[in-house]
Design a protein around this motif. Structure first.
Motif, PDB file in Angstrom:
ATOM      1  N   ALA A  25       0.873  -1.173   0.060  1.00 23.03           N
ATOM      2  CA  ALA A  25      -0.059   0.051   0.046  1.00 23.03           C
ATOM      3  C   ALA A  25       0.814   1.382   0.252  1.00 23.03           C
ATOM      4  CB  ALA A  25      -0.842   0.126   1.374  1.00 23.03           C
ATOM      5  N   ALA A  26       2.005   1.076   0.714  1.00 25.10           N
ATOM      6  CA  ALA A  26       2.696   2.512   1.001  1.00 25.10           C
ATOM      7  C   ALA A  26       4.013   2.314  -0.044  1.00 25.10           C
ATOM      8  CB  ALA A  26       3.375   2.419   2.353  1.00 25.10           C
ATOM      9  N   SER A  27       4.267   1.346  -0.813  1.00 24.00           N
ATOM     10  CA  SER A  27       5.270   1.454  -1.658  1.00 24.00           C
ATOM     11  C   SER A  27       5.189   1.778  -3.030  1.00 24.00           C
ATOM     12  CB  SER A  27       6.277   0.240  -1.341  1.00 24.00           C
ATOM     13  OG  SER A  27       6.621  -0.040  -0.096  1.00 24.00           O
ATOM     14  N   GLU A  28       6.091   2.217  -3.677  1.00 23.21           N
ATOM     15  CA  GLU A  28       6.118   2.264  -5.322  1.00 23.21           C
ATOM     16  C   GLU A  28       6.499   0.945  -5.898  1.00 23.21           C
ATOM     17  OE1 GLU A  28       8.243   4.577  -8.889  1.00 23.21           O
ATOM     18  OE2 GLU A  28       8.805   4.846  -6.913  1.00 23.21           O
ATOM     19  N   TYR A  87      18.318  -3.074  -5.445  1.00 23.61           N
ATOM     20  CA  TYR A  87      17.364  -2.965  -4.466  1.00 23.61           C
ATOM     21  C   TYR A  87      17.275  -3.958  -3.315  1.00 23.61           C
ATOM     22  CZ  TYR A  87      15.011   0.782  -7.381  1.00 23.61           C
ATOM     23  OH  TYR A  87      14.710   1.843  -7.901  1.00 23.61           O
ATOM     24  N   CYS A  88      16.842  -3.847  -2.221  1.00 22.12           N
ATOM     25  CA  CYS A  88      16.321  -4.699  -1.417  1.00 22.12           C
ATOM     26  C   CYS A  88      14.839  -5.258  -1.708  1.00 22.12           C
ATOM     27  CB  CYS A  88      16.344  -4.468   0.007  1.00 22.12           C
ATOM     28  SG  CYS A  88      18.150  -4.185   0.544  1.00 22.12           S
ATOM     29  N   VAL A  89      14.800  -6.384  -2.362  1.00 20.92           N
ATOM     30  CA  VAL A  89      13.390  -6.914  -2.599  1.00 20.92           C
ATOM     31  C   VAL A  89      12.769  -7.481  -1.414  1.00 20.92           C
ATOM     32  CG1 VAL A  89      12.051  -8.265  -4.166  1.00 20.92           C
ATOM     33  CG2 VAL A  89      14.138  -7.050  -4.936  1.00 20.92           C
ATOM     34  N   GLU A  90      11.436  -7.093  -1.110  1.00 25.76           N
ATOM     35  CA  GLU A  90      10.697  -7.537   0.143  1.00 25.76           C
ATOM     36  C   GLU A  90       9.312  -8.288  -0.278  1.00 25.76           C
ATOM     37  OE1 GLU A  90      10.082  -3.887   2.218  1.00 25.76           O
ATOM     38  OE2 GLU A  90      12.227  -3.695   2.751  1.00 25.76           O
ATOM     39  N   VAL A  91       8.690  -7.811  -1.511  1.00 24.68           N
ATOM     40  CA  VAL A  91       7.286  -8.408  -1.679  1.00 24.68           C
ATOM     41  C   VAL A  91       7.430  -8.457  -3.213  1.00 24.68           C
ATOM     42  CG1 VAL A  91       5.028  -8.155  -1.724  1.00 24.68           C
ATOM     43  CG2 VAL A  91       6.335  -7.816   0.405  1.00 24.68           C
ATOM     44  N   VAL A  92       6.808  -9.531  -3.808  1.00 23.70           N
ATOM     45  CA  VAL A  92       6.508  -9.684  -5.244  1.00 23.70           C
ATOM     46  C   VAL A  92       5.078 -10.076  -5.186  1.00 23.70           C
ATOM     47  CG1 VAL A  92       7.036 -10.688  -7.614  1.00 23.70           C
ATOM     48  CG2 VAL A  92       8.842 -10.303  -5.813  1.00 23.70           C
ATOM     49  N   ALA A  93       4.369  -9.413  -6.381  1.00 23.34           N
ATOM     50  CA  ALA A  93       2.933  -9.831  -6.546  1.00 23.34           C
ATOM     51  C   ALA A  93       2.573 -10.126  -8.096  1.00 23.34           C
ATOM     52  CB  ALA A  93       1.882  -8.481  -6.283  1.00 23.34           C
ATOM     53  N   ARG A 148      14.819 -10.844   2.957  1.00 23.08           N
ATOM     54  CA  ARG A 148      14.985  -9.767   2.301  1.00 23.08           C
ATOM     55  C   ARG A 148      16.366 -10.057   1.175  1.00 23.08           C
ATOM     56  NH1 ARG A 148      14.212  -4.622   6.265  1.00 23.08           N
ATOM     57  NH2 ARG A 148      15.383  -6.225   7.437  1.00 23.08           N
ATOM     58  N   VAL A 149      16.063 -10.148  -0.198  1.00 22.87           N
ATOM     59  CA  VAL A 149      17.210 -10.415  -0.615  1.00 22.87           C
ATOM     60  C   VAL A 149      17.481  -9.137  -1.552  1.00 22.87           C
ATOM     61  CG1 VAL A 149      16.932 -12.731  -1.140  1.00 22.87           C
ATOM     62  CG2 VAL A 149      15.611 -11.167  -2.532  1.00 22.87           C
ATOM     63  N   ARG A 150      18.948  -8.828  -1.869  1.00 21.37           N
ATOM     64  CA  ARG A 150      19.411  -7.553  -2.805  1.00 21.37           C
ATOM     65  C   ARG A 150      19.840  -7.983  -4.199  1.00 21.37           C
ATOM     66  NH1 ARG A 150      24.752  -6.481  -2.963  1.00 21.37           N
ATOM     67  NH2 ARG A 150      25.254  -4.377  -4.066  1.00 21.37           N
ATOM     68  N   ILE A 174       6.762  -5.361  -8.158  1.00 24.72           N
ATOM     69  CA  ILE A 174       7.814  -5.509  -7.109  1.00 24.72           C
ATOM     70  C   ILE A 174       8.065  -4.160  -6.128  1.00 24.72           C
ATOM     71  CG2 ILE A 174      10.467  -5.875  -6.885  1.00 24.72           C
ATOM     72  CD1 ILE A 174      10.664  -6.970  -9.638  1.00 24.72           C
ATOM     73  N   TYR A 175       7.989  -4.576  -4.886  1.00 24.12           N
ATOM     74  CA  TYR A 175       8.075  -3.770  -3.781  1.00 24.12           C
ATOM     75  C   TYR A 175       9.619  -3.977  -2.920  1.00 24.12           C
ATOM     76  CZ  TYR A 175       3.347  -3.083  -5.454  1.00 24.12           C
ATOM     77  OH  TYR A 175       2.360  -2.881  -5.947  1.00 24.12           O
ATOM     78  N   GLY A 176      10.030  -2.789  -2.663  1.00 20.99           N
ATOM     79  CA  GLY A 176      11.320  -3.055  -1.967  1.00 20.99           C
ATOM     80  C   GLY A 176      11.904  -1.506  -1.869  1.00 20.99           C
ATOM     81  N   THR A 177      13.310  -1.494  -1.364  1.00 24.56           N
ATOM     82  CA  THR A 177      13.801  -0.191  -0.830  1.00 24.56           C
ATOM     83  C   THR A 177      15.235   0.067  -1.880  1.00 24.56           C
ATOM     84  OG1 THR A 177      14.758  -1.235   1.209  1.00 24.56           O
ATOM     85  CG2 THR A 177      12.778  -0.050   1.024  1.00 24.56           C
TER      86      THR A 177
END
Length: 265
Positions: A25-28, A87-93, A148-150, A174-177
């Protein structure tokens, strides 16, 4: 005992659901319109359909879905995206097709690479998620990375092929930082840590060590339960005291003599 286990499992699942909802919801969506490639495409199911922002689950009229069969060189078809930065990938949809052949989105793996596996065969795959089942018709399946994978490249590939099978999906998000350059890096593990001066995470450490921040980060990077470390510099040396921590739900407290290194991935 059984009731306690059920309660703990329910709390875990609820927490996981909240985490996934908060991230998405909060990430790009960092996958949107980035360069993509695939092992094969046909019937207009070009790889660019997989991250164009159009999640219409109807293959032909929706002009929205990826299609890839197995080939002699790639018996397990894949689709890949270049995120153009680390990126540090956290969630994939991933959204499944709904009009026909919905069963094809089954038994797949999502992996992250720091190098392009298409041009560097020795590139190391860091697994985000393995999906052994079959995604429902038109369903948007949200998959948090187990850890979390980079990396810069993300690939989804089939783990098995059945009769008349193919790699098909209608959108992958893909959502991450982003791994900023000011993160301290553990060279031996590839883990990234954000540096937070004058902060210390309270709680019982997993273990205590003496060393440099890089050495402490290397130790933390090898322990999945380690979410970061507190570091207190020594008076006459670059080495100091570090505490490896495993309580990510706590908030760091102000402490001028310590630095909190938060493990991002």
């Amino acid at each position: 005992m059984a009731d306690n286990v059920k309660h703990d499992l329910w709390i875990y699942l609820l927490t996981l659901e909240c985490l996934v909802s908060a991230v998405t919801a909060a990430s790009e969506n960092i996958a949107l319109s980035k360069p993509v490639s695939s092992s094969h495409n046909d019937y207009g199911g070009v790889p660019e359909r997989g991250n164009d922002g159009n999640d219409n689950p109807v293959f032909f009229s929706g002009n929205s879905c990826v299609y890839g069969k197995n080939t002699r060189t790639d018996p397990l078809p894949w689709w890949q995206i270049n995120l153009q930065s680390q990126y540090c990938v956290e969630v994939v949809a991933v959204t499944n097709r709904a009009d026909a052949f919905q069963w094809r989105l089954h038994n797949f793996t999502i992996s992250v690479y720091t190098e392009d596996p298409s041009t560097t065969p020795t590139a190391v795959a860091k697994v985000c998620a393995v999906y052994p089942g079959t995604v429902g018709s038109g369903v948007r399946e949200v998959l948090p990375c187990g850890s979390r994978v980079r990396g810069q490249y993300l690939r989804i590939h089939k783990n098995e092929m059945l009769h008349d099978d193919a790699l098909q999906f209608c959108e992958l998000e893909i959502y991450g930082t982003e791994s900023s350059l000011d993160f301290d890096t553990s060279l031996s593990t590839g883990s990234f840590f954000s540096k937070n001066p004058a902060l210390r995470l309270e709680g019982t450490p997993l273990s205590d060590h003496v060393g440099t921040p890089i050495q402490c980060g290397s130790l933390c990077g090898q322990i999945p339960r380690c979410f970061g470390f507190n570091f207190q510099a020594g008076l006459n040396s670059s080495k100091g005291h570090c505490e490896l921590m495993s309580n990510p739900s706590s908030d760091p407290v102000h402490d001028p003599s310590w630095i909190w290194f938060d493990k991002r991935c």
